[in-house]
Design a protein around this motif. Sequence first.
Motif, short mmCIF file in Angstrom:
data_model
loop_
_atom_site.label_atom_id
_atom_site.label_comp_id
_atom_site.label_asym_id
_atom_site.label_seq_id
_atom_site.Cartn_x
_atom_site.Cartn_y
_atom_site.Cartn_z
N LEU A 16 0.76 -1.22 0.26
CA LEU A 16 0.00 -0.02 0.13
C LEU A 16 0.67 1.44 0.03
CD1 LEU A 16 -3.18 0.89 0.38
CD2 LEU A 16 -2.46 1.22 2.76
N SER A 17 1.99 1.14 0.43
CA SER A 17 2.99 2.19 0.66
C SER A 17 3.64 2.72 -0.55
CB SER A 17 3.84 2.13 1.90
OG SER A 17 4.87 1.31 1.33
N ILE A 18 3.60 1.77 -1.57
CA ILE A 18 4.13 2.31 -2.88
C ILE A 18 3.21 2.39 -3.95
CG2 ILE A 18 6.59 1.49 -2.61
CD1 ILE A 18 5.77 -1.19 -3.69
N LEU A 19 2.03 1.70 -3.73
CA LEU A 19 1.12 1.47 -4.99
C LEU A 19 0.48 2.77 -5.66
CD1 LEU A 19 -1.22 -1.46 -4.88
CD2 LEU A 19 0.31 -0.82 -6.73
N PRO A 20 0.06 3.81 -4.36
CA PRO A 20 -0.59 5.02 -4.90
C PRO A 20 0.29 5.87 -5.78
CG PRO A 20 -0.88 4.81 -2.67
CD PRO A 20 0.05 3.68 -3.03
N THR A 21 1.44 6.10 -5.85
CA THR A 21 2.44 6.80 -6.61
C THR A 21 2.46 6.09 -7.99
OG1 THR A 21 4.00 7.22 -4.75
CG2 THR A 21 4.78 7.73 -6.79
N VAL A 25 -9.45 11.74 -7.27
CA VAL A 25 -8.76 10.45 -7.16
C VAL A 25 -7.20 10.67 -6.94
CG1 VAL A 25 -8.12 8.32 -8.37
CG2 VAL A 25 -10.44 9.39 -8.86
N ILE A 26 -6.43 11.76 -7.44
CA ILE A 26 -5.43 12.27 -7.30
C ILE A 26 -4.97 12.62 -5.82
CG2 ILE A 26 -3.70 14.21 -7.54
CD1 ILE A 26 -3.41 12.39 -9.93
N ARG A 27 -6.00 13.59 -5.22
CA ARG A 27 -5.90 13.56 -4.06
C ARG A 27 -5.93 12.47 -2.90
NH1 ARG A 27 -9.86 17.86 -1.54
NH2 ARG A 27 -11.01 16.00 -0.61
N ILE A 28 -6.65 11.81 -3.09
CA ILE A 28 -7.07 10.60 -2.34
C ILE A 28 -5.62 9.75 -2.39
CG2 ILE A 28 -8.06 8.25 -1.92
CD1 ILE A 28 -10.56 9.82 -2.62
N LEU A 29 -5.18 9.46 -3.80
CA LEU A 29 -4.05 8.73 -3.89
C LEU A 29 -2.66 9.35 -3.08
CD1 LEU A 29 -4.41 7.58 -7.48
CD2 LEU A 29 -4.46 6.23 -5.44
N ARG A 30 -2.58 10.36 -3.46
CA ARG A 30 -1.36 11.16 -2.87
C ARG A 30 -1.61 11.13 -1.17
NH1 ARG A 30 -0.69 17.15 -5.89
NH2 ARG A 30 1.41 16.71 -4.85
N VAL A 31 -2.74 11.44 -0.63
CA VAL A 31 -2.80 11.29 0.74
C VAL A 31 -2.85 9.98 1.28
CG1 VAL A 31 -4.57 11.66 2.69
CG2 VAL A 31 -4.31 13.37 0.78
N LEU A 32 -2.98 8.98 0.76
CA LEU A 32 -2.83 7.60 1.14
C LEU A 32 -1.48 7.23 1.52
CD1 LEU A 32 -5.41 5.32 -1.02
CD2 LEU A 32 -5.34 5.90 1.37
N ARG A 33 -0.72 7.87 0.74
CA ARG A 33 0.96 7.59 1.07
C ARG A 33 1.19 7.84 2.46
NH1 ARG A 33 3.62 11.53 -2.96
NH2 ARG A 33 1.82 12.78 -2.22
N VAL A 34 0.41 8.43 3.17
CA VAL A 34 0.53 8.99 4.70
C VAL A 34 0.73 7.63 5.59
CG1 VAL A 34 -0.24 9.85 6.67
CG2 VAL A 34 0.11 11.16 4.72
#
Lengths: 283, 283, 283, 283
Positions: free
Chosen positions: D101-106, D120-129
């Motif tokens: 999960l920590s690498i997928l969003p990027t 979607v972009i925002r969620i993906l960027r934020v999920l990296r937290v």
Amino acid sequence: MAHEDPSAPHTRRERVYNIIFGYDTPEGKAFDMALIIMILASVTAVMLDSVEPQSLSVDRFLYRLEWFFTLAFTLEYGLRVYSSPKPQRYIFSFYGLIDLLSILPTYIAFLYPPANFLVVIRILRVLRVFRILKLFRYIGEANLLFTALVNARRKIFVFMFAVINLIVVFGTTMFIIEGPENGFHNIPHSIYWAIVTITTVGYGDITPHTPLGQTIAAIAMICGYAIIAVPTGIIGAELMQEFQSRSAPSPKHQRNCPHCGAGDHQTDATFCRLCGGVLEKDA
Amino acid sequence: MAHEDPSAPHTRRERVYNIIFGYDTPEGKAFDMALIIMILASVTAVMLDSVEPQSLSVDRFLYRLEWFFTLAFTLEYGLRVYSSPKPQRYIFSFYGLIDLLSILPTYIAFLYPPANFLVVIRILRVLRVFRILKLFRYIGEANLLFTALVNARRKIFVFMFAVINLIVVFGTTMFIIEGPENGFHNIPHSIYWAIVTITTVGYGDITPHTPLGQTIAAIAMICGYAIIAVPTGIIGAELMQEFQSRSAPSPKHQRNCPHCGAGDHQTDATFCRLCGGVLEKDA
Amino acid sequence: MAHEDPSAPHTRRERVYNIIFGYDTPEGKAFDMALIIMILASVTAVMLDSVEPQSLSVDRFLYRLEWFFTLAFTLEYGLRVYSSPKPQRYIFSFYGLIDLLSILPTYIAFLYPPANFLVVIRILRVLRVFRILKLFRYIGEANLLFTALVNARRKIFVFMFAVINLIVVFGTTMFIIEGPENGFHNIPHSIYWAIVTITTVGYGDITPHTPLGQTIAAIAMICGYAIIAVPTGIIGAELMQEFQSRSAPSPKHQRNCPHCGAGDHQTDATFCRLCGGVLEKDA
Amino acid sequence: MAHEDPSAPHTRRERVYNIIFGYDTPEGKAFDMALIIMILASVTAVMLDSVEPQSLSVDRFLYRLEWFFTLAFTLEYGLRVYSSPKPQRYIFSFYGLIDLLSILPTYIAFLYPPANFLVVIRILRVLRVFRILKLFRYIGEANLLFTALVNARRKIFVFMFAVINLIVVFGTTMFIIEGPENGFHNIPHSIYWAIVTITTVGYGDITPHTPLGQTIAAIAMICGYAIIAVPTGIIGAELMQEFQSRSAPSPKHQRNCPHCGAGDHQTDATFCRLCGGVLEKDA
């Protein structure tokens, strides 16, 4: 100061030491009491000084009072350095730095011209409040509470780590759900909201507006509500242990019976409770 | 009152004493119950009296009720003074002063002309609420809770001192960071904010607006959240000790030594720990 | 129903009883699970029903669902009355009243014309949420938690009494200090503020505005913060006792050595730890 | 990867395993420390990334940093899969999913075109937290705290059930009393209010306005205030038990029987409780 012989008994320096660092002699107690009163009075004066607007006469009175306290604390600091057996160690100790910090701002504001800028002045004036830390000298660190906290530090760290993880996860989730349009401007801001919520402070400056956000917030609250129980349990259990290990027979009372070897006798026992043999007296 | 002989048994004064101060006789219990109901009714009436606006008839009813309660409590006060073996001690005791305080305001407002000023009137009327303190007579101070609190007083004091230091340091820091432009008008005001925050009350009337201020506030909250655990642990551990010391020697184990009479023997003791004599086995 | 013989085994009524009131048989477990799901679904439906505005089709679906749940719970109620050995006792028991309360509102709203007034309708619709109380049947009252709470009831009462006194005193004092002009309209309103503050809820709808009021409020907060420790300590100590008395050697394990009389042996001990004699086995 | 023999000692794969999964070797410790620092740095970068507006150069720096972290975590993930003795078990484990999960969003944001939609972009960027969850690997689940929480889970569940019932009942009652005109829009919204109140968060975004509503709210607060004591007591008692069971047989008392090897003897035991053999005395 080098002309004094530190090992000679009852020198002036040692007498000063006993008054300033000691707690036993009447002079030492009187000095401590006077110092505590001066610290409290000084802190109160600094606090009042920050309340605007004040009449000119009050302002001037506070200004003079400030110099009186500064000079008094400077004298105290000088005497401490002078009488301390190892001045360097005192100067760089926690208390030495606090003592220095409590007099420096006034001198800097007075001597250093650029300090006339408003912001710097304000900070310097306000920093004098930290004189209150001088009081820490009087509560004794070897306290039961500190022991319990220090013993529990690993458990508290693990707990804090879990809380911080929870806060980051909830804060980020709310940033996704509510977003900047509902007051969750960015992730750090949302994490600030999560801390306000999970610690049950609840200012209400940022609140969820969408039903989904309110549901997540409700879950965060119940989590926060439930986990407050954990540190309390840790500290409580730690303190119980401290209490029991203190009130339990201390080593010198753990006399074993010289006849049958049974231990764990009560403090006032004269005879072994198992074989009836005579126990040895405590030293 | 001097004509009464305090040592004579079953005088009228003693009978009054038994009814008013006693808890054992049916009359004493009935008196106590009636008094508790009157205190609660009186406090309720004073509270309703403060709610505006009311119809004239309700106002007059409350006025008459107030005089009824005042006269009843005056009678109670008089009987207590009359029947007390040592009237002076009663009058200057905590309960004596509370009893006096619960009747005085009505008389002062009635008798003393300057009391017609609105503010004084309001205060006098409101002070009657403190009649509720009369109820303290009925919860018994020799309680386990009070014992635990009293035993823990030194630890609670040290804790409170640490909390106050924390509050002063956080309040002052926020005054420097946020300043009057963000609602932190002066140091006492900032300390008020720190108390509202660290106790997790969180009104939201003063909140940090700068990112740095919010960071410091978040740290203050987590500190407040963590240290709530400390007094809880102290009281809990104190209460556990109370419980254990009370329940510890269960009846069947409280064997007294048949030779020297000493009690409090350990469960598995065969011989008296003080005289070495053989103990009787538990049934 | 009078034609059934209650003492005859394996009658239809007894079989119904075992399914509805029992927990052991597979049918009983299936019934319980179905009931729990229906209660939760029904409560969810009532909650959604209160959210406005909804499309007509959703509204009609919820209306039909409501009748389905009402009829199902009516059937359950009827079967409970029918199968209960003592129907009257069930009907007037806590659970019987809850079961009745969960079906009545729908019938009243349907049958009773004056109930068409909006307020009454709303209340009747909302009351259906209390169906959630039907779940209480499944958590078992003989629980450790309830035992601890019941054991601690006297201590909690004394504590609550002290808290209420504190709240009344602080509320009244703030009414005097702040007064109606700062939002403390009357004594009950000020007491509401005191409760919001001392329980650390801190809505912020009423806040002190004068420096003196803020000082008193700060004291109230610190009091509230400190006394939360008391009930926690009480419950914690109570639970510890419960735990210990349960995990301690239960009576049948408190075997005394038949040779030397020593007790307090571990559960798996075969030989006396003090004299080495053979212990008797537990039954 | 199938060409490696997993059972051969000291293969390259085993060495990688020891560095990545191990804690004992210097390389393993260095790897862990580097990973922890990278996780914290990465999370900080994602948080800063969410703060608007930023200069273009900062934005580009964060973008490059993000790719650096993503590639590094991808390498880490690859090495973990490669060196794990059972790759499938790792991939579908909690930690494996977190690592993925920590690498997928990027990658998704980069590769998948529809992901260019703002939300979607925002969620993906934020999920990296959520990379912060990778840290959980380092606190050790076999911890005392987790044991206590797991042991207390049934009691906490019962407590939570009671709290939820209380919340539903109070929320619904307030919806009836205050209604939509005072901000209690519907039952879920009123339940949100009840949670905010009972957990003592107290945002103040919804507050009762009628006297009756304020009275009910006050009762809810006092309930919330009192029941916070329950989980605290549960956890505290649970932890105390953990402590005692761990600290009970102190090392010097953990005498093993020299005849049968049984341990865990009581402090005053002279004979083995299992075989009756004579125990050695403590030194």
